[in-house]
Structure formats: structure tokens, C-alpha cells
Write a protein that holds these residues in place. Sequence first.
Motif, PDB file in Angstrom:
ATOM      1  N   ILE A  21      52.638  33.655  24.312  1.00 13.28           N
ATOM      2  CA  ILE A  21      51.546  34.050  25.148  1.00 13.28           C
ATOM      3  C   ILE A  21      50.700  34.844  24.099  1.00 13.28           C
ATOM      4  CG2 ILE A  21      50.761  35.336  27.178  1.00 13.28           C
ATOM      5  CD1 ILE A  21      51.946  32.873  27.810  1.00 13.28           C
ATOM      6  N   THR A  22      49.387  34.516  23.988  1.00 12.44           N
ATOM      7  CA  THR A  22      48.445  35.494  23.282  1.00 12.44           C
ATOM      8  C   THR A  22      47.943  36.477  23.962  1.00 12.44           C
ATOM      9  OG1 THR A  22      46.895  33.903  23.277  1.00 12.44           O
ATOM     10  CG2 THR A  22      48.163  33.615  21.358  1.00 12.44           C
ATOM     11  N   ARG A  23      47.728  36.376  25.310  1.00 14.64           N
ATOM     12  CA  ARG A  23      47.080  37.251  26.057  1.00 14.64           C
ATOM     13  C   ARG A  23      47.068  36.583  27.583  1.00 14.64           C
ATOM     14  NH1 ARG A  23      41.314  36.323  26.886  1.00 14.64           N
ATOM     15  NH2 ARG A  23      40.616  34.642  25.445  1.00 14.64           N
ATOM     16  N   GLU A  24      46.745  37.490  28.580  1.00 17.29           N
ATOM     17  CA  GLU A  24      46.729  37.183  29.956  1.00 17.29           C
ATOM     18  C   GLU A  24      45.352  37.321  30.307  1.00 17.29           C
ATOM     19  OE1 GLU A  24      51.105  37.218  31.923  1.00 17.29           O
ATOM     20  OE2 GLU A  24      49.778  38.941  32.338  1.00 17.29           O
ATOM     21  N   VAL A  25      44.888  36.464  31.232  1.00 23.25           N
ATOM     22  CA  VAL A  25      43.509  36.607  31.725  1.00 23.25           C
ATOM     23  C   VAL A  25      43.857  36.363  33.360  1.00 23.25           C
ATOM     24  CG1 VAL A  25      41.368  35.426  32.447  1.00 23.25           C
ATOM     25  CG2 VAL A  25      42.353  35.424  30.364  1.00 23.25           C
ATOM     26  N   ILE A  26      43.657  37.591  34.047  1.00 23.83           N
ATOM     27  CA  ILE A  26      43.965  37.784  35.544  1.00 23.83           C
ATOM     28  C   ILE A  26      42.845  37.337  36.332  1.00 23.83           C
ATOM     29  CG2 ILE A  26      44.719  39.316  37.358  1.00 23.83           C
ATOM     30  CD1 ILE A  26      46.755  38.759  34.829  1.00 23.83           C
ATOM     31  N   LEU A  27      42.829  36.545  37.242  1.00 21.86           N
ATOM     32  CA  LEU A  27      41.550  36.117  38.059  1.00 21.86           C
ATOM     33  C   LEU A  27      41.799  36.502  39.626  1.00 21.86           C
ATOM     34  CD1 LEU A  27      40.685  32.756  36.440  1.00 21.86           C
ATOM     35  CD2 LEU A  27      39.825  34.851  36.000  1.00 21.86           C
ATOM     36  N   LYS A  28      41.040  36.643  40.280  1.00 24.22           N
ATOM     37  CA  LYS A  28      41.055  36.611  41.619  1.00 24.22           C
ATOM     38  C   LYS A  28      41.247  35.267  42.410  1.00 24.22           C
ATOM     39  CE  LYS A  28      38.571  40.935  42.276  1.00 24.22           C
ATOM     40  NZ  LYS A  28      37.305  41.676  42.872  1.00 24.22           N
ATOM     41  N   ILE A  60      46.743  31.170  26.101  1.00 25.66           N
ATOM     42  CA  ILE A  60      46.650  32.298  27.299  1.00 25.66           C
ATOM     43  C   ILE A  60      47.461  31.780  28.520  1.00 25.66           C
ATOM     44  CG2 ILE A  60      44.402  32.933  28.580  1.00 25.66           C
ATOM     45  CD1 ILE A  60      42.622  31.914  26.602  1.00 25.66           C
ATOM     46  N   ARG A  61      47.956  32.988  29.056  1.00 30.93           N
ATOM     47  CA  ARG A  61      48.469  32.805  30.464  1.00 30.93           C
ATOM     48  C   ARG A  61      47.272  33.148  31.286  1.00 30.93           C
ATOM     49  NH1 ARG A  61      53.264  35.973  30.803  1.00 30.93           N
ATOM     50  NH2 ARG A  61      54.458  34.073  30.335  1.00 30.93           N
ATOM     51  N   VAL A  62      46.877  32.343  32.513  1.00 28.03           N
ATOM     52  CA  VAL A  62      45.840  32.477  33.365  1.00 28.03           C
ATOM     53  C   VAL A  62      46.520  32.722  34.759  1.00 28.03           C
ATOM     54  CG1 VAL A  62      43.614  31.585  34.434  1.00 28.03           C
ATOM     55  CG2 VAL A  62      44.246  31.026  32.168  1.00 28.03           C
ATOM     56  N   VAL A  63      46.455  33.726  35.385  1.00 26.82           N
ATOM     57  CA  VAL A  63      47.212  34.246  36.356  1.00 26.82           C
ATOM     58  C   VAL A  63      46.338  34.460  37.526  1.00 26.82           C
ATOM     59  CG1 VAL A  63      48.943  36.121  37.487  1.00 26.82           C
ATOM     60  CG2 VAL A  63      48.943  35.537  34.776  1.00 26.82           C
ATOM     61  N   ASN A  64      46.802  34.107  38.857  1.00 27.57           N
ATOM     62  CA  ASN A  64      45.972  34.190  40.212  1.00 27.57           C
ATOM     63  C   ASN A  64      46.864  35.538  40.586  1.00 27.57           C
ATOM     64  OD1 ASN A  64      45.483  34.423  43.003  1.00 27.57           O
ATOM     65  ND2 ASN A  64      45.240  32.358  43.095  1.00 27.57           N
ATOM     66  N   ILE A  65      45.944  36.400  40.646  1.00 29.23           N
ATOM     67  CA  ILE A  65      46.546  37.834  41.004  1.00 29.23           C
ATOM     68  C   ILE A  65      46.886  37.842  42.432  1.00 29.23           C
ATOM     69  CG2 ILE A  65      44.180  38.819  41.690  1.00 29.23           C
ATOM     70  CD1 ILE A  65      46.780  40.841  39.727  1.00 29.23           C
ATOM     71  N   ASP A  66      46.230  36.997  43.237  1.00 32.62           N
ATOM     72  CA  ASP A  66      46.682  37.155  44.736  1.00 32.62           C
ATOM     73  C   ASP A  66      47.820  36.241  44.854  1.00 32.62           C
ATOM     74  OD1 ASP A  66      44.285  38.777  45.639  1.00 32.62           O
ATOM     75  OD2 ASP A  66      43.017  36.914  45.226  1.00 32.62           O
ATOM     76  N   THR A  67      47.981  35.204  44.409  1.00 33.47           N
ATOM     77  CA  THR A  67      49.277  34.167  44.596  1.00 33.47           C
ATOM     78  C   THR A  67      50.520  34.314  43.755  1.00 33.47           C
ATOM     79  OG1 THR A  67      48.275  32.207  43.450  1.00 33.47           O
ATOM     80  CG2 THR A  67      47.770  32.676  45.591  1.00 33.47           C
ATOM     81  N   LYS A  94      50.228  30.631  37.926  1.00 33.29           N
ATOM     82  CA  LYS A  94      50.148  30.712  36.411  1.00 33.29           C
ATOM     83  C   LYS A  94      49.679  29.200  35.718  1.00 33.29           C
ATOM     84  CE  LYS A  94      53.262  34.504  36.064  1.00 33.29           C
ATOM     85  NZ  LYS A  94      54.448  34.534  36.908  1.00 33.29           N
ATOM     86  N   VAL A  95      48.653  29.302  35.097  1.00 33.44           N
ATOM     87  CA  VAL A  95      48.568  28.205  34.281  1.00 33.44           C
ATOM     88  C   VAL A  95      48.462  28.639  32.636  1.00 33.44           C
ATOM     89  CG1 VAL A  95      46.761  26.108  33.613  1.00 33.44           C
ATOM     90  CG2 VAL A  95      47.350  27.085  36.038  1.00 33.44           C
ATOM     91  N   LEU A  96      49.084  27.846  31.924  1.00 39.22           N
ATOM     92  CA  LEU A  96      48.735  27.987  30.513  1.00 39.22           C
ATOM     93  C   LEU A  96      47.871  27.340  29.633  1.00 39.22           C
ATOM     94  CD1 LEU A  96      52.765  27.957  29.504  1.00 39.22           C
ATOM     95  CD2 LEU A  96      51.474  29.925  29.809  1.00 39.22           C
ATOM     96  N   VAL A  97      47.045  28.007  28.851  1.00 33.48           N
ATOM     97  CA  VAL A  97      45.835  27.263  28.184  1.00 33.48           C
ATOM     98  C   VAL A  97      46.052  27.194  26.721  1.00 33.48           C
ATOM     99  CG1 VAL A  97      43.290  27.316  27.932  1.00 33.48           C
ATOM    100  CG2 VAL A  97      44.296  27.606  30.428  1.00 33.48           C
ATOM    101  N   ASN A  98      45.945  26.260  26.049  1.00 28.10           N
ATOM    102  CA  ASN A  98      45.955  25.975  24.576  1.00 28.10           C
ATOM    103  C   ASN A  98      44.556  25.560  24.319  1.00 28.10           C
ATOM    104  OD1 ASN A  98      45.961  25.415  21.953  1.00 28.10           O
ATOM    105  ND2 ASN A  98      47.611  24.089  21.901  1.00 28.10           N
ATOM    106  N   THR A  99      43.590  26.064  23.683  1.00 31.87           N
ATOM    107  CA  THR A  99      42.133  25.613  23.773  1.00 31.87           C
ATOM    108  C   THR A  99      41.922  24.863  22.598  1.00 31.87           C
ATOM    109  OG1 THR A  99      41.428  27.596  22.658  1.00 31.87           O
ATOM    110  CG2 THR A  99      41.351  27.535  25.197  1.00 31.87           C
TER     111      THR A  99
END
Length: 103
Positions: free
Chosen positions: A34-41, A75-82, A85-90
Amino acid sequence: MRALFGRKVCDLKELRELTHQAIKDGQNGQPYTITREVILKDEEFRNFAEDFFKDQDWITAEDGGVNQEGEVRCIRVVNIDTGEKVLVNTEGYSYPRYTGLEI
């Protein structure tokens, strides 16, 4: 840590189905870091998860690729509410070119 990554998967539903089938077929995934996390509502996460082909302003050209140890950089994309997680390699694109689920 290992994950099964799919190339140009359209949404989270398809990613789940592909991951389930890959596990059933005995695939064990690729190592990743993981290079970074993105936290989303929740609403933001659902919008992201409904269309992986959409450009995201939080993705940069430096995101993704493979490091010298052969691990997928993502990138680990995280749903802050639930907690989902989804991993993203762009791979240098501005959308989630490769997506994966932690297994």
C-alpha cells in the motif's frame, strides 16, 4: 499480503464476481504494498465503486506499478462508514486501471 487484481474491471460488483471465481479456480493472487490510503464517505465510495473507468482527482501519475520486490504498488480506497476496501493500481493512468480485493 496478496490480492487478486483485475484489469479494466467496470465496477465493484464485477470485481467481487471475478475475485470469487478466481479463488474458486485456485488462484492465490499477487503480493502488493500500500502506497497510501484514500478514505471516502459512503456516498463517495459508492460513486467510485459504480464506475471504475471514471477518472479520479485523487489519483496521480505516480500511483501504481510494481516495485523492485515484485509487489504491486496500490492505493487502498476505504469506505469510512462500512469499512469496505478496494485496492487500486493505476499504472500511471488517472482511473483505476487495475482493481483488487484483499484476500
